[in-house]
Write a protein that holds these residues in place. Structure first.
Motif, PDB file in Angstrom:
ATOM      1  N   PRO A 119     -24.480 -21.685 -17.359  1.00 53.88           N
ATOM      2  CA  PRO A 119     -23.741 -22.339 -16.271  1.00 53.88           C
ATOM      3  C   PRO A 119     -22.584 -23.165 -16.837  1.00 53.88           C
ATOM      4  CG  PRO A 119     -26.110 -22.615 -15.964  1.00 53.88           C
ATOM      5  CD  PRO A 119     -25.923 -22.033 -17.337  1.00 53.88           C
ATOM      6  N   THR A 121     -21.540 -25.716 -15.691  1.00 52.19           N
ATOM      7  CA  THR A 121     -21.886 -27.127 -15.485  1.00 52.19           C
ATOM      8  C   THR A 121     -22.787 -27.650 -16.602  1.00 52.19           C
ATOM      9  OG1 THR A 121     -23.799 -26.468 -14.144  1.00 52.19           O
ATOM     10  CG2 THR A 121     -21.738 -26.896 -12.980  1.00 52.19           C
ATOM     11  N   SER A 122     -23.128 -26.783 -17.566  1.00 53.28           N
ATOM     12  CA  SER A 122     -24.071 -27.144 -18.623  1.00 53.28           C
ATOM     13  C   SER A 122     -23.360 -27.302 -19.962  1.00 53.28           C
ATOM     14  CB  SER A 122     -25.146 -26.060 -18.731  1.00 53.28           C
ATOM     15  OG  SER A 122     -25.866 -26.157 -19.936  1.00 53.28           O
ATOM     16  N   SER A 125     -22.526 -24.266 -22.130  1.00 54.96           N
ATOM     17  CA  SER A 125     -21.296 -23.483 -21.958  1.00 54.96           C
ATOM     18  C   SER A 125     -20.286 -23.772 -23.061  1.00 54.96           C
ATOM     19  CB  SER A 125     -20.663 -23.777 -20.596  1.00 54.96           C
ATOM     20  OG  SER A 125     -20.160 -25.113 -20.554  1.00 54.96           O
ATOM     21  N   TYR A 130     -17.432 -29.843 -19.065  1.00 51.93           N
ATOM     22  CA  TYR A 130     -18.467 -29.200 -18.250  1.00 51.93           C
ATOM     23  C   TYR A 130     -19.072 -30.158 -17.227  1.00 51.93           C
ATOM     24  CZ  TYR A 130     -22.055 -31.679 -20.915  1.00 51.93           C
ATOM     25  OH  TYR A 130     -22.835 -32.656 -21.463  1.00 51.93           O
ATOM     26  N   ASP A 135     -20.344 -28.614  -7.237  1.00 54.45           N
ATOM     27  CA  ASP A 135     -20.338 -27.623  -6.161  1.00 54.45           C
ATOM     28  C   ASP A 135     -19.013 -27.671  -5.418  1.00 54.45           C
ATOM     29  OD1 ASP A 135     -22.885 -27.084  -6.909  1.00 54.45           O
ATOM     30  OD2 ASP A 135     -23.863 -27.948  -5.150  1.00 54.45           O
ATOM     31  N   VAL A 157     -18.337 -22.063  -6.412  1.00 54.64           N
ATOM     32  CA  VAL A 157     -18.879 -22.531  -7.686  1.00 54.64           C
ATOM     33  C   VAL A 157     -20.066 -23.435  -7.395  1.00 54.64           C
ATOM     34  CG1 VAL A 157     -18.424 -23.820  -9.804  1.00 54.64           C
ATOM     35  CG2 VAL A 157     -16.618 -22.412  -8.785  1.00 54.64           C
ATOM     36  N   SER A 159     -24.087 -25.071  -9.195  1.00 51.20           N
ATOM     37  CA  SER A 159     -24.680 -25.630 -10.412  1.00 51.20           C
ATOM     38  C   SER A 159     -25.151 -24.556 -11.385  1.00 51.20           C
ATOM     39  CB  SER A 159     -25.853 -26.546 -10.046  1.00 51.20           C
ATOM     40  OG  SER A 159     -26.851 -25.815  -9.338  1.00 51.20           O
ATOM     41  N   THR A 160     -25.365 -23.335 -10.907  1.00 56.92           N
ATOM     42  CA  THR A 160     -25.843 -22.258 -11.789  1.00 56.92           C
ATOM     43  C   THR A 160     -24.769 -21.222 -12.080  1.00 56.92           C
ATOM     44  OG1 THR A 160     -26.670 -20.952  -9.911  1.00 56.92           O
ATOM     45  CG2 THR A 160     -28.190 -22.526 -10.930  1.00 56.92           C
ATOM     46  N   THR A 161     -23.543 -21.460 -11.617  1.00 59.73           N
ATOM     47  CA  THR A 161     -22.465 -20.480 -11.800  1.00 59.73           C
ATOM     48  C   THR A 161     -22.054 -20.404 -13.261  1.00 59.73           C
ATOM     49  OG1 THR A 161     -21.630 -20.929  -9.575  1.00 59.73           O
ATOM     50  CG2 THR A 161     -20.140 -19.812 -11.105  1.00 59.73           C
ATOM     51  N   SER A 162     -22.052 -19.192 -13.808  1.00 65.88           N
ATOM     52  CA  SER A 162     -21.624 -18.970 -15.193  1.00 65.88           C
ATOM     53  C   SER A 162     -20.239 -18.342 -15.214  1.00 65.88           C
ATOM     54  CB  SER A 162     -22.614 -18.043 -15.910  1.00 65.88           C
ATOM     55  OG  SER A 162     -22.543 -16.730 -15.360  1.00 65.88           O
ATOM     56  N   ASP A 165     -20.437 -14.912 -13.912  1.00 66.08           N
ATOM     57  CA  ASP A 165     -20.453 -14.858 -12.450  1.00 66.08           C
ATOM     58  C   ASP A 165     -19.032 -14.918 -11.896  1.00 66.08           C
ATOM     59  OD1 ASP A 165     -23.239 -14.812 -12.436  1.00 66.08           O
ATOM     60  OD2 ASP A 165     -23.388 -17.001 -12.351  1.00 66.08           O
TER      61      ASP A 165
END
Length: 299
Positions: A119, A121-122, A125, A130, A135, A157, A159-162, A165
């Motif tokens: 993600p 957001t992580s 990444s 990040y 959202d 977008v 929280s799990t969007t990579s 994706d």
């Protein structure tokens, strides 16, 4: 510290009690390169033994230089990094929400990911910003080879969007192709003769990825002007976009009001006839918004 003996000789010791000068003998101080590339000061004893005394040198000119290097400069460097990071982040956040005069034929992200499946957001990444992604969504507009709008799509977008994706969604939009390079950067390309804009970002994803941004980098060490903007100043996003298909405003004017033209362009998407009231400086004008499919012949 130092001490003077009865015979007049002086002994000098470091703050940690290491003898530097005793009577008529002196011990050598040598500089050696440390693990971080900074020099350390070592005391060399009579038998060749060595002791790192850098942290014990707190007074005098040498102590002052060490304090400057190890404490004062890093403190100011941290503040400068924070200033540069905030400048990059906030200017890019605004810039990525606008559009320039020149649309893109190709656009490559300024920031690379370490893991395209993680993600964005992580921290996994690898993106410097990040934690700023939330959202939201950003908008993509695609124009054909005549300049007409061919596609418009919001890209969501979460929280799990990579990055994978995002690449998949973008690649499915008419007129553009999206890919992730071996360097971990997202690249968007329009088909031959076509162009596109990306804008209206409420998620922070464009800023974090370095798409449609003013600056590159993440702190004072690597801040720079985006090469895309440097080559073409018309790519500075000084405007916002909120249109889909620009309709025409047909204005019916009262007899007593003189306006040389009664056909005005506005950027409000409509799909049916919409009555409106237009407030001019000296009069109120009745008008309707017509979709392009309902426009009268132009003469």
């Amino acid at each position: 510290s130092y001490f003077e003996a009865q015979d007049g000789s002086v002994s000098v010791y470091s703050a940690g009690g290491v003898p530097l000068v005793e009577a008529n003998s002196a011990q050598e101080l040598q500089t050696v390169s440390g693990e971080n590339g900074l020099y350390r000061v070592e005391w060399v004893g009579p038998g060749g033994q060595r002791l790192d005394v850098t942290d014990k040198l707190s007074n005098g000119a040498l102590g002052g230089w060490i304090e400057l290097r190890d404490s004062i400069i890093p403190e100011y460097k941290g503040k400068l990094d924070q200033l540069a990071s905030t400048l990059i982040k906030e200017v890019n956040r605004l810039h990525s929400s606008g559009v320039g005069l020149t649309p893109f034929q190709t656009l490559t992200a300024g920031s690379a990911v370490a893991d395209a499946a993680a993600p964005i957001t992580s921290s996994d990444s690898g993106l410097p910003f990040y934690s700023e992604v939330k959202d939201g969504s950003f908008q993509v507009w695609v124009y054909d080879n005549t300049g007409a709008l061919a596609a418009s799509q919001a890209v969501n977008v979460g929280s799990t969007t990579s990055l994978q994706d995002l690449q998949g969604v973008l690649d499915g939009i008419t007129g553009i192709d999206a890919s992730i390079g071996g360097d971990g950067k997202l690249e968007i390309d329009a088909q031959s003769g076509w162009s596109f804009h990306v804008s209206n970002d409420t998620s922070g994803a464009l800023m974090a990825l370095g798409l449609n941004t003013m600056f590159t980098g993440s702190d004072a060490d690597d801040i720079g002007l985006n090469e895309t903007v440097r080559r073409d100043m018309n790519r500075i996003a000084a405007a916002t976009a909120s249109f889909q298909v620009p309709p025409l405003l047909i204005v019916t004017l009262p007899v007593k009001v003189f306006v040389p033209v009664a056909l005005l362009c506005v950027s409000v998407p409509v799909t049916e006839v919409v009555p409106v009231t237009v407030m001019l400086k000296s009069a109120t004008v009745n008008a309707v918004l017509l979709p392009t499919s309902r426009l009268p012949p132009m003469v």
